[in-house]
Scaffold this motif. Structure first.
Motif, PDB file in Angstrom:
ATOM      1  N   THR A  94       0.871  -1.177   0.000  1.00  0.00           N
ATOM      2  CA  THR A  94       0.000   0.000   0.000  1.00  0.00           C
ATOM      3  C   THR A  94       0.906   1.225   0.000  1.00  0.00           C
ATOM      4  OG1 THR A  94      -0.093   0.023   2.411  1.00  0.00           O
ATOM      5  CG2 THR A  94      -1.868  -1.141   1.281  1.00  0.00           C
ATOM      6  N   ILE A  95       0.513   2.242  -0.760  1.00  0.00           N
ATOM      7  CA  ILE A  95       1.362   3.433  -0.851  1.00  0.00           C
ATOM      8  C   ILE A  95       1.438   4.125   0.507  1.00  0.00           C
ATOM      9  CG2 ILE A  95       1.534   5.720  -1.947  1.00  0.00           C
ATOM     10  CD1 ILE A  95       0.424   4.404  -4.512  1.00  0.00           C
ATOM     11  N   LYS A  96       0.325   4.121   1.234  1.00  0.00           N
ATOM     12  CA  LYS A  96       0.342   4.772   2.549  1.00  0.00           C
ATOM     13  C   LYS A  96       1.253   4.032   3.535  1.00  0.00           C
ATOM     14  CE  LYS A  96      -3.764   4.174   4.830  1.00  0.00           C
ATOM     15  NZ  LYS A  96      -5.146   3.631   5.062  1.00  0.00           N
ATOM     16  N   GLY A  97       1.590   2.805   3.224  1.00  0.00           N
ATOM     17  CA  GLY A  97       2.482   2.025   4.083  1.00  0.00           C
ATOM     18  C   GLY A  97       3.943   2.244   3.735  1.00  0.00           C
ATOM     19  N   SER A  98       4.344   3.493   3.530  1.00  0.00           N
ATOM     20  CA  SER A  98       5.756   3.854   3.316  1.00  0.00           C
ATOM     21  C   SER A  98       6.147   4.648   4.555  1.00  0.00           C
ATOM     22  CB  SER A  98       5.907   4.722   2.069  1.00  0.00           C
ATOM     23  OG  SER A  98       5.347   4.084   0.947  1.00  0.00           O
ATOM     24  N   ILE A  99       7.034   4.084   5.369  1.00  0.00           N
ATOM     25  CA  ILE A  99       7.295   4.660   6.690  1.00  0.00           C
ATOM     26  C   ILE A  99       8.784   4.842   6.895  1.00  0.00           C
ATOM     27  CG2 ILE A  99       7.089   4.240   9.182  1.00  0.00           C
ATOM     28  CD1 ILE A  99       4.415   2.960   8.689  1.00  0.00           C
ATOM     29  N   GLN A 100       9.171   6.071   7.250  1.00  0.00           N
ATOM     30  CA  GLN A 100      10.603   6.348   7.457  1.00  0.00           C
ATOM     31  C   GLN A 100      11.007   5.964   8.873  1.00  0.00           C
ATOM     32  OE1 GLN A 100      11.776  10.430   6.695  1.00  0.00           O
ATOM     33  NE2 GLN A 100      13.917   9.952   7.172  1.00  0.00           N
ATOM     34  N   ILE A 101      12.170   5.336   8.980  1.00  0.00           N
ATOM     35  CA  ILE A 101      12.661   4.949  10.306  1.00  0.00           C
ATOM     36  C   ILE A 101      14.087   5.480  10.512  1.00  0.00           C
ATOM     37  CG2 ILE A 101      11.254   2.864  10.515  1.00  0.00           C
ATOM     38  CD1 ILE A 101      14.028   1.363   9.892  1.00  0.00           C
ATOM     39  N   ASP A 102      14.487   5.496  11.775  1.00  0.00           N
ATOM     40  CA  ASP A 102      15.865   5.847  12.128  1.00  0.00           C
ATOM     41  C   ASP A 102      16.668   4.538  12.144  1.00  0.00           C
ATOM     42  OD1 ASP A 102      18.202   6.112  13.697  1.00  0.00           O
ATOM     43  OD2 ASP A 102      17.398   7.928  14.616  1.00  0.00           O
ATOM     44  N   PRO A 103      17.704   4.413  11.308  1.00  0.00           N
ATOM     45  CA  PRO A 103      18.416   3.135  11.232  1.00  0.00           C
ATOM     46  C   PRO A 103      19.249   2.814  12.471  1.00  0.00           C
ATOM     47  CG  PRO A 103      19.506   4.788   9.883  1.00  0.00           C
ATOM     48  CD  PRO A 103      18.247   5.420  10.387  1.00  0.00           C
TER      49      PRO A 103
END
Ligand SMILES: CC(=O)/C=C/C=C(C)/C=C/C1=C(C)CCCC1(C)C
Ligand SMILES: CC(/C=C/C=O)=C\C=C\C=O
Ligand SMILES: [Fe+2]
Length: 560
Positions: free
Chosen positions: A212-221
């Motif tokens: 899902t496009i809305k399921g693009s989530i930025q995280i801190d590596p």
């Protein structure tokens, strides 16, 4: 161990995260297993004390073990036992190469239940991100749940609140969470559970993805903290995209299936931006809807757009109960196709009919040239399930959890497409090597990224040692010699072998393949194989086994 049903992240988070490393809570040597020699263990124990000075959050092993140790269950299909953990892995067999400096991140659906409600399918689980940080021969490990809206809502409301791969909220659950404004039968009900892969954008941002496009989530590596939704600033719209964009330092390609006017939009995003630009469009040749595009390959100059007869189904997307093929339908009468688009112009340079195929994962593609240097055809390789959709059903958790020694994994192969660029109407699809070489299991692949889109020789993937119900080996495929080398640890389930090239390498297979093995008895370990010999170089024991995970990415030291 905690039964998956009793997982309560909110409670666990409050009890298991001291803000500093607590020396008194370090494991006693006896708890570190029997793999280490006493000398090496002492050495590592002293290293571990030095870790105490690092400003890292570490969860003591003893607290982990209050939940009980391995319970005889395979870790692979058991929900993650707590929301997060971080610390050094000190029980290492073998030597981690000193040149291997950087971070491997792996994403996957690690939590398959809310309270005592168990999910159906492997792809339904809430995302668990795992981190292996390699530093001068040492290995730091961590995992954490991704805080998608879907995950937070499920924890808060103690039930599924959004539409997952196969799970659907009860209407009252969704409405109580989202409110009357949004209908359960709209795009708003789709999940943002970013549980499939993780990518490093050219500008360094780390993004977890699903379809899902809305399921693009930025995280801190570093901390694995959820930074927030990755918002696309363009107006492309749509609800779904390929879970595997092609990402390099300079290029980002994605495919968006169009369910209204069956076709695909090919888009590109420049590093440092959040704006996808349309490069071209492919109209479907057959069927009522586009074929599922979990992934697609590119060559140096072309984007390859697959059109499988396993097609999306708009009604199934919004249905209350799962159908045998979930959100998809099998339409053999519609034909199978592969299209080729020029990256520069967006023009379609080939659109050929090919034998039926079913694939989740393309491995790589490249251009074949004649003696005058003209491109004559495109070669595209994929993990191909012999045009058989039953693999989707095999990935139901009930099936994965009920292995009783019978060989039930459907056969798969390295499918090689040859797509002529001379206007011929048909393309070819054949096995690139005898599938017996890798036990007729084939999925979850990687290559040396320097060979992306170029003629290449080696692929790393999961294969099978039968009898089995899931790929259970790691395999190195030599596409020139048409041979495979296989690694297997009885009873364990290894995740995708991710190839990391040695800095300065000139040979394609000079590097390592990193995997994580979800083992029997609730245990697990990180594994490093030599990319060339495919021999085991090192394994590092996890404090407890992890659920199976899907795809990863590598962040080299200077970029992390
Ligand atoms: C092969 C593989 O890993 C596939 C994962 C697919 C996922 C997670 C698909 C998810 C979807 C939704 C969450 C809602 C919309 C439909 C669909 C794209 C199937
Ligand atoms: C794990 C898998 C297929 C295995 C069958 O051989 C597919 C996973 C796809 C997710 O990205
Ligand atoms: Fe995938």
């Amino acid at each position: 161990m905690a039964s998956s049903a009793s997982f309560s992240p909110a409670l666990q988070a409050a009890t298991i995260f001291p803000s500093t490393w607590s020396q008194s809570s370090r494991s006693s040597p006896s708890k570190l297993g029997t793999i280490l020699s006493m000398g090496r263990r002492k050495e590592l124990e002293s290293l571990r004390v030095s870790v105490a000075t690092e400003p890292r959050v570490a969860v003591p092993w003893q607290l982990v073990e209050t939940e009980g140790d391995g319970d005889g269950k395979l870790a692979a299909w058991t929900s993650i036992r707590q929301e997060r953990w971080e610390g050094e892995l000190v029980v290492v067999e073998g030597e981690i190469p000193l040149w291997l400096n950087g971070t491997y991140l792996r994403n996957g659906p690690g939590l398959w239940n809310i309270e005592d409600y168990n999910f159906r399918h492997l792809f339904d689980g809430y995302a668990t991100i795992v981190r292996l940080h390699f530093e001068n021969g040492r290995l730091f490990f961590g995992h954490r749940q991704i805080e998608s809206e879907a995950y937070k809502a499920a924890i808060k409301n103690k039930r599924v609140c959004y539409r997952e791969f196969s799970e659907v909220p009860r209407p009252d659950s969704f409405l109580s969470y989202v409110g009357e404004l949004a209908s359960l039968f709209s795009g708003a009900s789709l999940t943002d559970n970013a549980n499939t892969g993780v990518i490093k954008l050219g500008d360094g941002r780390i993004v977890c993805l699903t379809e899902t496009i809305k399921g693009s989530i930025q995280i801190d590596p570093h901390t694995l903290e959820t930074i927030g939704k990755f918002e696309y600033t363009d107006n492309l719209g749509g609800l779904i995209h390929s879970a595997h964009p092609i990402v390099t330092e300079t290029e980002f390609w994605t495919l968006l299936p169009d369910l209204v006017r069956p076709g695909y939009t090919v888009a590109r995003m420049e590093p440092g931006t959040n704006e996808r630009k349309v490069i071209g469009r492919v109209n479907c040749r057959g069927g009522p809807a586009p074929g599922w595009v979990h992934s697609f390959p590119v060559t140096e100059h072309y984007v390859v757009v697959p059109e499988m007869p396993l097609r999306y189904c708009a009604q199934n997307l919004l249905r209350a109960e799962p159908t045998p093929l979930y959100k998809f339908e099998w339409h053999p009468e519609s034909g199978s196709y592969v299209h080729v688009m020029c990256k520069a112009s967006g023009k379609i340079v080939a659109s050929v009919e090919v034998p039926h195929y079913v694939t989740f994962h393309f491995i790589n593609a490249y251009e074949e040239r004649d003696e005058d240097g003209r491109v004559t055809s495109i070669i595209a390789d994929c993990c191909e399930h012999n045009a058989d959709t039953t693999i989707l059903d095999k990935l139901r958790l009930q099936n994965l959890r009920s292995f009783a020694g019978q060989d039930v994994l459907p056969d798969a192969r390295v499918g090689r497409f040859r797509i002529p660029l001379d206007g011929s109407p048909k393309g070819e699809l054949e096995a690139a090597l005898d599938p017996e070489e890798h036990g007729r299991g084939m999925d979850m692949c990687s290559i040396n990224q320097a060979y992306l889109g170029k003629k290449y020789r080696y692929a790393y993937a999961c294969g099978a040692q039968r009898p089995c119900n899931f790929p259970n080996t790691l395999t190195k495929i030599d596409l020139v010699k048409k041979k495979a080398k296989n690694w297997h640890d009885e009873g364990g389930v290894p995740s995708e072998p991710f190839f990391v090239a040695r800095p300065g390498a000139t040979e394609e297979d000079d590097g390592v393949a990193i995997s994580m093995v979800s083992d029997k008895n609730g245990e697990g370990y990180a594994l490093v194989l030599d990319g060339s010999t495919f021999e085991e170089i090192a394994r590092a024991k996890f404090p407890y086994g992890l659920p199976y995970g899907l795809h990863g990415c590598w962040i080299p030291k200077n970029a992390s």
